[in-house]
Design a protein around this motif. Structure first.
Motif, PDB file in Angstrom:
ATOM      1  N   THR A 303       0.700  -1.210   0.016  1.00  0.00           N
ATOM      2  CA  THR A 303       0.221   0.024  -0.029  1.00  0.00           C
ATOM      3  C   THR A 303       0.897   1.248   0.000  1.00  0.00           C
ATOM      4  O   THR A 303       0.636   2.107  -0.687  1.00  0.00           O
ATOM      5  N   SER A 304       1.870   1.214   0.820  1.00  0.00           N
ATOM      6  CA  SER A 304       2.877   2.526   0.924  1.00  0.00           C
ATOM      7  C   SER A 304       3.617   2.582  -0.455  1.00  0.00           C
ATOM      8  O   SER A 304       3.628   3.795  -0.957  1.00  0.00           O
ATOM      9  N   PHE A 305       3.898   1.698  -1.130  1.00  0.00           N
ATOM     10  CA  PHE A 305       4.674   1.941  -2.366  1.00  0.00           C
ATOM     11  C   PHE A 305       3.432   2.359  -3.548  1.00  0.00           C
ATOM     12  O   PHE A 305       3.817   3.478  -4.283  1.00  0.00           O
ATOM     13  N   ASN A 306       2.227   1.924  -3.368  1.00  0.00           N
ATOM     14  CA  ASN A 306       1.332   2.297  -4.417  1.00  0.00           C
ATOM     15  C   ASN A 306       0.626   3.703  -4.029  1.00  0.00           C
ATOM     16  O   ASN A 306       0.437   4.388  -5.036  1.00  0.00           O
ATOM     17  N   LEU A 307       0.709   4.155  -2.968  1.00  0.00           N
ATOM     18  CA  LEU A 307       0.535   5.710  -2.645  1.00  0.00           C
ATOM     19  C   LEU A 307       1.693   6.427  -3.306  1.00  0.00           C
ATOM     20  O   LEU A 307       1.349   7.597  -3.986  1.00  0.00           O
ATOM     21  N   LEU A 308       2.914   5.887  -3.269  1.00  0.00           N
ATOM     22  CA  LEU A 308       3.774   6.768  -3.625  1.00  0.00           C
ATOM     23  C   LEU A 308       3.891   6.786  -5.020  1.00  0.00           C
ATOM     24  O   LEU A 308       4.139   7.994  -5.958  1.00  0.00           O
ATOM     25  N   LEU A 309       3.731   5.708  -5.639  1.00  0.00           N
ATOM     26  CA  LEU A 309       3.267   5.771  -7.062  1.00  0.00           C
ATOM     27  C   LEU A 309       2.179   6.599  -7.751  1.00  0.00           C
ATOM     28  O   LEU A 309       2.593   7.582  -8.760  1.00  0.00           O
ATOM     29  N   GLU A 310       1.235   6.645  -6.983  1.00  0.00           N
ATOM     30  CA  GLU A 310       0.252   7.392  -7.177  1.00  0.00           C
ATOM     31  C   GLU A 310       0.377   9.022  -7.304  1.00  0.00           C
ATOM     32  O   GLU A 310       0.350   9.766  -8.209  1.00  0.00           O
ATOM     33  N   GLU A 311       1.569   9.280  -6.063  1.00  0.00           N
ATOM     34  CA  GLU A 311       1.754  10.849  -6.073  1.00  0.00           C
ATOM     35  C   GLU A 311       2.915  11.039  -7.292  1.00  0.00           C
ATOM     36  O   GLU A 311       2.738  12.302  -7.492  1.00  0.00           O
ATOM     37  N   MET A 312       3.558   9.992  -7.388  1.00  0.00           N
ATOM     38  CA  MET A 312       4.657  10.341  -8.475  1.00  0.00           C
ATOM     39  C   MET A 312       3.990  10.598  -9.831  1.00  0.00           C
ATOM     40  O   MET A 312       4.323  11.719 -10.517  1.00  0.00           O
ATOM     41  N   ASN A 313       2.845   9.978 -10.315  1.00  0.00           N
ATOM     42  CA  ASN A 313       2.061  10.266 -11.389  1.00  0.00           C
ATOM     43  C   ASN A 313       1.541  11.300 -11.380  1.00  0.00           C
ATOM     44  O   ASN A 313       1.599  11.850 -12.375  1.00  0.00           O
ATOM     45  N   CYS A 314       1.070  11.757 -10.168  1.00  0.00           N
ATOM     46  CA  CYS A 314       0.395  13.275 -10.261  1.00  0.00           C
ATOM     47  C   CYS A 314       1.418  14.211 -10.559  1.00  0.00           C
ATOM     48  O   CYS A 314       1.262  15.269 -11.289  1.00  0.00           O
ATOM     49  N   HIS A 315       2.544  14.066  -9.917  1.00  0.00           N
ATOM     50  CA  HIS A 315       3.564  15.092 -10.189  1.00  0.00           C
ATOM     51  C   HIS A 315       3.924  15.063 -11.841  1.00  0.00           C
ATOM     52  O   HIS A 315       4.109  16.249 -12.180  1.00  0.00           O
ATOM     53  N   LYS A 316       3.995  13.867 -12.388  1.00  0.00           N
ATOM     54  CA  LYS A 316       4.543  13.793 -13.846  1.00  0.00           C
ATOM     55  C   LYS A 316       3.491  14.296 -14.688  1.00  0.00           C
ATOM     56  O   LYS A 316       3.539  15.414 -15.452  1.00  0.00           O
ATOM     57  N   ASN A 317       2.235  14.060 -14.185  1.00  0.00           N
ATOM     58  CA  ASN A 317       1.116  14.747 -15.086  1.00  0.00           C
ATOM     59  C   ASN A 317       0.613  16.210 -14.533  1.00  0.00           C
ATOM     60  O   ASN A 317      -0.397  16.687 -15.221  1.00  0.00           O
ATOM     61  N   GLU A 318       1.310  16.619 -13.742  1.00  0.00           N
ATOM     62  CA  GLU A 318       1.085  18.005 -13.221  1.00  0.00           C
ATOM     63  C   GLU A 318      -0.204  18.061 -12.566  1.00  0.00           C
ATOM     64  O   GLU A 318      -0.944  19.346 -12.701  1.00  0.00           O
ATOM     65  N   THR A 319      -0.816  17.064 -11.913  1.00  0.00           N
ATOM     66  CA  THR A 319      -2.366  17.176 -11.487  1.00  0.00           C
ATOM     67  C   THR A 319      -2.020  17.259  -9.947  1.00  0.00           C
ATOM     68  O   THR A 319      -0.827  16.812  -9.345  1.00  0.00           O
ATOM     69  N   GLU A 320      -3.042  17.812  -9.222  1.00  0.00           N
ATOM     70  CA  GLU A 320      -2.681  17.794  -7.754  1.00  0.00           C
ATOM     71  C   GLU A 320      -2.960  16.505  -7.080  1.00  0.00           C
ATOM     72  O   GLU A 320      -3.743  15.814  -7.544  1.00  0.00           O
ATOM     73  N   PHE A 321      -2.042  16.396  -5.900  1.00  0.00           N
ATOM     74  CA  PHE A 321      -2.073  15.157  -5.332  1.00  0.00           C
ATOM     75  C   PHE A 321      -2.642  15.603  -3.941  1.00  0.00           C
ATOM     76  O   PHE A 321      -1.756  16.369  -3.144  1.00  0.00           O
ATOM     77  N   THR A 322      -3.496  14.920  -3.291  1.00  0.00           N
ATOM     78  CA  THR A 322      -3.781  15.242  -1.763  1.00  0.00           C
ATOM     79  C   THR A 322      -3.644  14.035  -0.893  1.00  0.00           C
ATOM     80  O   THR A 322      -4.094  12.915  -1.405  1.00  0.00           O
ATOM     81  N   PRO A 323      -2.582  14.286  -0.167  1.00  0.00           N
ATOM     82  CA  PRO A 323      -2.218  13.312   0.682  1.00  0.00           C
ATOM     83  C   PRO A 323      -3.327  12.654   1.543  1.00  0.00           C
ATOM     84  O   PRO A 323      -4.370  13.420   1.758  1.00  0.00           O
ATOM     85  N   ARG A 324      -3.118  11.447   1.677  1.00  0.00           N
ATOM     86  CA  ARG A 324      -4.539  10.830   2.237  1.00  0.00           C
ATOM     87  C   ARG A 324      -3.958   9.795   3.579  1.00  0.00           C
ATOM     88  O   ARG A 324      -2.708   9.154   3.163  1.00  0.00           O
ATOM     89  N   THR A 325      -4.639   9.237   4.309  1.00  0.00           N
ATOM     90  CA  THR A 325      -4.092   8.171   5.227  1.00  0.00           C
ATOM     91  C   THR A 325      -5.017   6.893   4.884  1.00  0.00           C
ATOM     92  O   THR A 325      -6.140   6.716   4.902  1.00  0.00           O
TER      93      THR A 325
END
Lengths: 342, 342
Positions: A303-325
């Motif tokens: 789960t931790s890795f997949n959250l990171l991947l999601e955030e990385m993809n948002c950065h690449k696509n320049e879309t906003e990422f909202t941290p979540r728990t």
């Protein structure tokens, strides 16, 4: 180690530095012949491309920085294995740093990871850490960042956790359901959130069952070791010979308790019932087999890795990422050390 | 992550890039006022000095690259802890990479460490590795380099080892001295040197005592896990019900065997005697307590680091360093699982 620069290659071949650099990057405007000569010489001279320059070009170093407090607890080795597996599937390498529960070492390690320009950072905090400056630094730099298991509630980043309060409550409720009325808690250090939450869960279970809380029945394991389990088992029985239940912060400590009781003919579960936390595979091997709370280490890594991947993809696509728990489920595993025996 | 370059700082302050660079490096020919302005802006913009450039200047990155096959065996967690402690005392940070017993992953990790320009490299080889190209590459580059525990005999570098043949010989001799005549060996995979050597030690002890070697009594643990211990315990007893001794490649496997025997009322040590290898702290907690071979993990970490330090110092002083092999002592630890009981 001798550093061979582009300049040396250029001089030896009688061409410009730009041409050498272009040849190594396989640019179309350099002849195949030149490329071959440059590559051959670079190899011969053991030339390493400046990794920082490569990063600037690709914008990714394909490395993940992982800081963990220690690897002695199987829980962290399991999480590490899960993260490495996921990372490999996605073409990332994992750099592991072990803070040894030291805030000052953790700070240096964060600085190193930032300097080495890893793409993302994963942390399980040391016992001494909170929402400190170095954590803020990662967040300020906008580096994709996930905290897992040992987190700071205040940090504004994604987190993967369990509900430690609820899990501890259920463990202690199980002891009470099996007849325990005087339950000692071998807790973790005072600072870490998970150690605080398990202690609160213990207190709430007592309260719910109208069992008075007695601070003398709470012992603090500073280092959360097997040896502390042995030492406190002795102390508990000397100070409170009528204790009938023990809830330990983690299986490693519970195993220490069980080991002391086995060596001193204190019968488990007849005289004292024990429950640990984490579901270490060794907890099934002991006599009697240890009851515990299953902590989903593998799922936590994935789960931790997949959250990171999601955030990385948002950065690449320049879309906003909202941290979540993300909160993972735990369950009480009932074995021999905690069941009612008439 | 946004990269702020020296150029941006220079443009914002209206000074040259060289001045910015000199200011950050605290050169004497830049005014204090300029230095302050540059430092303040660099901090505000979260500017990270290019670590490669810093390395070139200081010639040291103060980082140690450590590649280990896995952290599940306590042996490696102990070695890691010892190395981190020594490194910290000497101002070095340790980057850990876990090869998961995979040669291809180990190769990528060596490449990463070289690219990230760590000062020195420490490796305990994966089960699949020998004196491969990536190992040669470290040696060719003249990077201070030590192999420990799982080594390749062919590699020309410093090594820290134990005498696995002798240690295994002593373990099996101990079983024979306690009356065992039909001893099974749960060996490790076919490639690693330590697994080969322990197997040779087993054979030599049989030979010395005129006990015929029977290849059917040798079982190969591909992954050296607890579960393999359980599975082979079952298989051994089905195929050779008169086996009276088991020598396991490591305690984790031996604990699996013991766990199976306890669950199936096969009496240890009365019916079958067991000895493991490594002296995991858990081997004392089991019933019966497990006999084993003590492998000096802490000493191995300390010795490895000190060898590296010595090699680094030779490089600094431009004196020659001759790689050498340090052999650490082991001893048989006799507990309940292997003693004679009439």
């Amino acid at each position: 180690m001798k550093d061979i620069t582009l300049k040396e290659i250029a001089t030896k071949l009688g061409i410009s530095i730009t041409t050498v650099s272009k040849a190594l990057k396989d640019y179309p405007d350099v002849s195949e012949k030149t490329k071959k000569a440059v590559t051959a010489l670079a190899q011969e001279l053991h030339y390493t491309p400046n990794s920082f320059a490569v990063n600037l070009r690709t914008k990714e170093s394909k490395t993940i920085g992982l800081i963990i407090p220690e690897v002695m607890h199987h829980f962290f080795s399991n999480v590490i294995n899960a993260i490495i597996d996921e990372a490999e599937k996605n073409g990332y390498l994992v750099i592991i740093l072990q803070s040894n529960e030291s805030l000052s070492l953790e700070k240096k390690q964060v600085e190193l990871l930032i300097n080495k320009r890893v793409d993302v950072i994963l942390i399980s905090l040391s016992n001494e850490s909170n929402n400190d400056e170095h954590i803020q630094e990662i967040i300020n730099r906008n580096i994709p960042f996930v905290m897992f298991d040992k987190i700071s509630k205040l940090s504004k980043c994604s987190k993967v956790v369990i509900d430690d309060q609820k899990a501890a409550f259920n463990a202690v409720q199980h002891l009470i359901d099996n007849g325990c009325r005087k339950i000692a808690h071998l807790r973790g250090p005072l600072n870490p959130q998970n150690s605080i939450d398990r202690y609160i869960g213990y207190k709430k279970a007592l309260e719910k069952n109208n069992i008075p809380y007695d601070s003398k029945l709470v012992y603090t394991c500073e280092n959360v070791t097997f040896q502390e389990g042995i030492d406190y088992a002795k102390q508990v029985m000397e100070e409170h010979p009528d204790v009938d239940g023990i809830f330990a912060i983690t299986d490693l400590v519970a195993v220490g308790v069980l080991s002391y009781f086995n060596d001193h003919q204190i019968k488990v579960p007849e005289q004292v019932k024990i429950i640990g936390f984490s579901n270490w595979f060794m907890s099934q091997v002991l006599t009697p087999k240890l009851s515990t709370v299953d902590q989903p280490s593998n799922e936590m890594g994935i789960t931790s890795f997949n959250l990171l991947l999601e955030e990385m993809n948002c950065h690449k696509n320049e879309t906003e990422f909202t941290p979540r728990t993300v909160e993972l489920q735990t369950k009480v595993i009932i074995r021999e050390s905690s069941i009612k025996k008439e």
